[in-house]
Design a protein around this motif. Structure first.
Motif, PDB file in Angstrom:
ATOM      1  N   LYS A   1      -3.662 -11.523   5.436  1.00 42.08           N
ATOM      2  CA  LYS A   1      -3.175 -10.710   6.563  1.00 42.08           C
ATOM      3  C   LYS A   1      -1.738 -10.233   6.272  1.00 42.08           C
ATOM      4  CE  LYS A   1      -6.483 -12.245   9.765  1.00 42.08           C
ATOM      5  NZ  LYS A   1      -7.111 -13.365   9.094  1.00 42.08           N
ATOM      6  N   LEU A   2      -0.960 -11.105   5.639  1.00 44.18           N
ATOM      7  CA  LEU A   2       0.416 -10.713   5.279  1.00 44.18           C
ATOM      8  C   LEU A   2       0.378  -9.613   4.221  1.00 44.18           C
ATOM      9  CD1 LEU A   2       2.512 -14.028   5.090  1.00 44.18           C
ATOM     10  CD2 LEU A   2       1.739 -12.759   7.065  1.00 44.18           C
ATOM     11  N   ALA A   3      -0.553  -9.752   3.263  1.00 44.40           N
ATOM     12  CA  ALA A   3      -0.680  -8.739   2.211  1.00 44.40           C
ATOM     13  C   ALA A   3      -1.055  -7.392   2.827  1.00 44.40           C
ATOM     14  CB  ALA A   3      -1.724  -9.177   1.187  1.00 44.40           C
ATOM     15  N   ALA A   4      -1.954  -7.424   3.834  1.00 43.59           N
ATOM     16  CA  ALA A   4      -2.376  -6.179   4.489  1.00 43.59           C
ATOM     17  C   ALA A   4      -1.201  -5.514   5.204  1.00 43.59           C
ATOM     18  CB  ALA A   4      -3.498  -6.478   5.484  1.00 43.59           C
ATOM     19  N   LEU A   5      -0.355  -6.326   5.842  1.00 40.35           N
ATOM     20  CA  LEU A   5       0.828  -5.757   6.513  1.00 40.35           C
ATOM     21  C   LEU A   5       1.807  -5.207   5.476  1.00 40.35           C
ATOM     22  CD1 LEU A   5       1.222  -8.358   9.368  1.00 40.35           C
ATOM     23  CD2 LEU A   5       1.083  -5.884   9.706  1.00 40.35           C
ATOM     24  N   GLY A   6       1.921  -5.911   4.352  1.00 39.50           N
ATOM     25  CA  GLY A   6       2.787  -5.433   3.269  1.00 39.50           C
ATOM     26  C   GLY A   6       2.327  -4.069   2.789  1.00 39.50           C
ATOM     27  N   ALA A   7       0.998  -3.919   2.655  1.00 42.30           N
ATOM     28  CA  ALA A   7       0.417  -2.646   2.202  1.00 42.30           C
ATOM     29  C   ALA A   7       0.741  -1.537   3.194  1.00 42.30           C
ATOM     30  CB  ALA A   7      -1.095  -2.795   2.047  1.00 42.30           C
ATOM     31  N   GLU A   8       0.600  -1.859   4.473  1.00 41.03           N
ATOM     32  CA  GLU A   8       0.827  -0.838   5.517  1.00 41.03           C
ATOM     33  C   GLU A   8       2.288  -0.382   5.532  1.00 41.03           C
ATOM     34  OE1 GLU A   8       0.997  -0.628  10.346  1.00 41.03           O
ATOM     35  OE2 GLU A   8      -0.477  -2.009   9.499  1.00 41.03           O
ATOM     36  N   ILE A   9       3.212  -1.367   5.446  1.00 46.79           N
ATOM     37  CA  ILE A   9       4.643  -1.014   5.476  1.00 46.79           C
ATOM     38  C   ILE A   9       4.985  -0.151   4.263  1.00 46.79           C
ATOM     39  CG2 ILE A   9       7.006  -1.924   5.422  1.00 46.79           C
ATOM     40  CD1 ILE A   9       5.791  -4.561   6.659  1.00 46.79           C
ATOM     41  N   TYR A  10       4.456  -0.521   3.111  1.00 51.01           N
ATOM     42  CA  TYR A  10       4.780   0.197   1.887  1.00 51.01           C
ATOM     43  C   TYR A  10       4.222   1.619   1.930  1.00 51.01           C
ATOM     44  CZ  TYR A  10       5.169   1.237  -3.105  1.00 51.01           C
ATOM     45  OH  TYR A  10       5.479   1.812  -4.307  1.00 51.01           O
ATOM     46  N   GLU A  11       3.000   1.761   2.457  1.00 50.60           N
ATOM     47  CA  GLU A  11       2.384   3.100   2.517  1.00 50.60           C
ATOM     48  C   GLU A  11       3.089   4.007   3.522  1.00 50.60           C
ATOM     49  OE1 GLU A  11      -1.772   2.222   3.218  1.00 50.60           O
ATOM     50  OE2 GLU A  11      -1.848   1.243   1.249  1.00 50.60           O
ATOM     51  N   LYS A  12       3.401   3.454   4.690  1.00 53.79           N
ATOM     52  CA  LYS A  12       3.991   4.290   5.746  1.00 53.79           C
ATOM     53  C   LYS A  12       5.489   4.497   5.564  1.00 53.79           C
ATOM     54  CE  LYS A  12       0.727   3.330   9.465  1.00 53.79           C
ATOM     55  NZ  LYS A  12       0.537   2.614  10.737  1.00 53.79           N
ATOM     56  N   HIS A  13       6.147   3.556   4.901  1.00 50.90           N
ATOM     57  CA  HIS A  13       7.610   3.635   4.745  1.00 50.90           C
ATOM     58  C   HIS A  13       7.957   3.553   3.262  1.00 50.90           C
ATOM     59  CE1 HIS A  13       7.928   3.299   9.116  1.00 50.90           C
ATOM     60  NE2 HIS A  13       6.960   2.393   9.016  1.00 50.90           N
ATOM     61  N   ASN A  14       8.643   2.484   2.860  1.00 52.23           N
ATOM     62  CA  ASN A  14       8.964   2.331   1.438  1.00 52.23           C
ATOM     63  C   ASN A  14       9.350   0.891   1.131  1.00 52.23           C
ATOM     64  OD1 ASN A  14      11.554   1.976   2.451  1.00 52.23           O
ATOM     65  ND2 ASN A  14      12.159   4.085   2.047  1.00 52.23           N
ATOM     66  N   MET A  15       9.643   0.648  -0.133  1.00 49.89           N
ATOM     67  CA  MET A  15       9.938  -0.722  -0.571  1.00 49.89           C
ATOM     68  C   MET A  15      11.212  -1.262   0.085  1.00 49.89           C
ATOM     69  SD  MET A  15       8.454  -3.008  -2.328  1.00 49.89           S
ATOM     70  CE  MET A  15       7.395  -2.530  -3.685  1.00 49.89           C
ATOM     71  N   LYS A  16      12.193  -0.378   0.316  1.00 55.88           N
ATOM     72  CA  LYS A  16      13.446  -0.844   0.918  1.00 55.88           C
ATOM     73  C   LYS A  16      13.206  -1.393   2.322  1.00 55.88           C
ATOM     74  CE  LYS A  16      17.070   1.441  -1.583  1.00 55.88           C
ATOM     75  NZ  LYS A  16      18.239   2.257  -1.607  1.00 55.88           N
ATOM     76  N   LEU A  17      12.394  -0.672   3.070  1.00 55.23           N
ATOM     77  CA  LEU A  17      12.105  -1.138   4.433  1.00 55.23           C
ATOM     78  C   LEU A  17      11.323  -2.459   4.363  1.00 55.23           C
ATOM     79  CD1 LEU A  17      12.213   0.343   7.519  1.00 55.23           C
ATOM     80  CD2 LEU A  17       9.832  -0.284   7.260  1.00 55.23           C
ATOM     81  N   LEU A  18      10.443  -2.549   3.395  1.00 56.80           N
ATOM     82  CA  LEU A  18       9.649  -3.765   3.232  1.00 56.80           C
ATOM     83  C   LEU A  18      10.556  -4.978   2.994  1.00 56.80           C
ATOM     84  CD1 LEU A  18       6.751  -4.872   3.008  1.00 56.80           C
ATOM     85  CD2 LEU A  18       6.859  -4.489   0.579  1.00 56.80           C
TER      86      LEU A  18
END
Length: 478
Positions: A350-367
């Motif tokens: 579930k954490l990996a899925a949220l990581g994927a969503e943040i990275y796709e919608k925003h970027n690595m810095k926000l992650l």
């Protein structure tokens, strides 16, 4: 109010000074095989002032250990499923140790005075006892590298200590009785009955005590230490004198949380990748943090919903993948505080899925900003459980070490969230962030075994108090 974290990093020392026989540098090698990294860190403690300096640090990825050969028995795995055998671990240790000593231009037989070995790879074991086999593999590796056996055990008498250090040793007054930096382990010789990574907690606590010397935080007892490697370890220490007791232990996941979030991005190996694989210049600047604050907090909340932090429930044999014995802990009044994601990591995807969503919608810095926020709140929640259990005193110092607690913007956020708990009116002076707590702890452990204390600059005793040597002598002569 903006908090200013006190972050301790040791200065280095010149080879010329180490080789100078008139200067009393006690050189210790710490060899640590962790879930993510294998490190050999060489430190030199100047016995004149009791301060420890960094000599050399070599770090390799544990996942690069050679695969098992036919006929070798796999006795455990890292958290990411890398298989380990006694022989492969011994080789890894030998190569890491020899590499560090060579890089430092030192000789392992004449220049290294003590070797302390430890492991954080406990999650892949079935019970706390299996850690013993691992410790033997670490010893094999040290011996293969040419370390004399007497440099891994406490000396029986002062004559076993090198001549030039004898005048600094208090061995004739006080022997090593298992207390490291004036804290006794929970039970037994290793304390393993309670939580498999108690040894890590012991070393991290001692190491933070030493590291705090560089930034002017009196990190003696009572204190709380937290080590955020891949797994979580640490201790809660009472204010007793001359020896304080371990009244709490931390266990569960730490760096594994950011690792899981990062794995979702597809930017690292989906099985063996870690947050360390992505370069560190990923923090957002102050303005961007403010503008994106709402988004960061919303994502942090979603992630925190999957993270369980609590007193380990009775009957659990494993918590956050770390073998525990909650009954034994109960019997001697040690509170186990754990951090899990689902049940032994069942919600990591579930954490990996949220990581994927943040990275796709925003970027690595926000992650990375979300990760910092999450870990800041994890520290707050761990200390809150300790507070609710009555284990936090008015003068408790708090120390944090390990990659998932001291990198990026985490120290500032940790101070902010600890301040909110209202433990202490001046939180900045009571919290310290230390790099390489374990290796520093190894240096302290080696000194304790050889009774090489500095009475004028003590590591043991109560915060603000004096050296406890006299009290220890009385205690041992009873």
């Amino acid at each position: 109010m903006a908090h200013k974290p006190r972050i301790s990093e040791s200065p280095s020392v010149r080879l010329l000074d180490l080789k100078d026989k008139s200067k009393s540098y006690f050189i210790v090698a710490s060899v640590e095989v962790g879930n993510t990294t294998t490190k050999c860190i060489l430190t030199a403690t100047n016995l004149e002032d009791g301060k420890t300096r960094l000599v050399k640090k070599t770090v390799s990825m544990t996942r690069d250990v050679r695969p098992p050969k036919p006929g070798e028995e796999v006795f455990g795995m890292t958290l990411n499923g890398v298989e380990l055998t006694r022989e492969s671990v011994a080789e890894l240790v030998k190569n890491t140790l020899l590499g560090a000593v060579k890089d430092a231009n030192l000789d392992i037989k004449t220049d290294v005075h003590f070797v302390v070995r430890s492991t954080g790879v406990v999650a892949g074991f079935d019970s706390p006892d299996e850690v013993g086999e691992f410790i033997k593999a670490l010893a094999d590796g040290c011996l293969m590298a040419g370390v004399p056996p007497n440099r891994m055990t406490p000396p029986m008498s002062i004559s076993n200590i090198p001549d030039r250090f004898q005048k600094y040793s208090k061995l004739e007054k006080v022997i090593f009785d298992g207390a490291v930096a004036s804290v006794t382990p929970p039970t037994g010789a290793t304390g393993v009955e309670i939580v498999a990574n108690e040894m890590e907690g012991e070393l991290a606590t001692a190491g933070i005590k030493e590291g705090a010397k560089w930034v002017d935080v009196d990190f003696r007892n009572p204190c709380i230490s937290m080590d955020f490697g891949t797994t979580l370890d640490g201790r809660i220490i009472s204010p007793d004198l001359p020896y304080a007791k371990t009244i709490g232990n931390f266990c569960g996941y730490a760096g594994a949380i950011p690792d899981a979030i990062i794995k979702g991005t597809g930017q690292v190996d989906s099985k063996k990748g870690t947050a360390l694989d992505i370069s560190d210049d990923k923090s957002l600047d102050g303005l961007a943090l403010k503008l994106k604050g709402k988004t960061i907090n919303e994502y942090a909340e979603k992630i925190l919903n999957y993270i369980i932090i609590e007193k380990v429930p009775k009957g659990r044999k494993r918590y956050g993948s770390v073998p525990v014995n909650s009954e034994a802990a109960d019997a001697i009044n040690v509170v186990l505080i754990g951090c899990d994601v689902g049940d032994n990591g069942s919600d990591m995807d579930k954490l990996a899925a949220l990581g994927a969503e943040i990275y796709e919608k925003h970027n690595m810095k926000l992650l990375f900003a979300v990760i910092d926020e999450v870990m800041g709140r994890v520290v707050q929640r761990l200390v809150k459980v300790a507070q609710d259990e009555g284990l936090v005193f008015e003068d408790t110092a708090i120390g944090v070490t390990g990659r998932a607690g001291i990198t990026g913007n985490k120290p500032k956020l940790i101070l902010k969230y600890l301040h909110e708990l209202g433990i202490n009116h001046n939180i900045d002076e009571n919290v310290v962030f230390v790099d390489d707590g374990l290796a520093r702890g190894a240096a302290v452990m080696a000194r304790c075994m050889n009774s090489l204390g500095t009475t004028f600059n003590p590591l043991g005793g109560h915060r603000g108090g004096k050296c406890i040597l006299g009290q220890r002598v009385k205690l041992q002569n009873k």
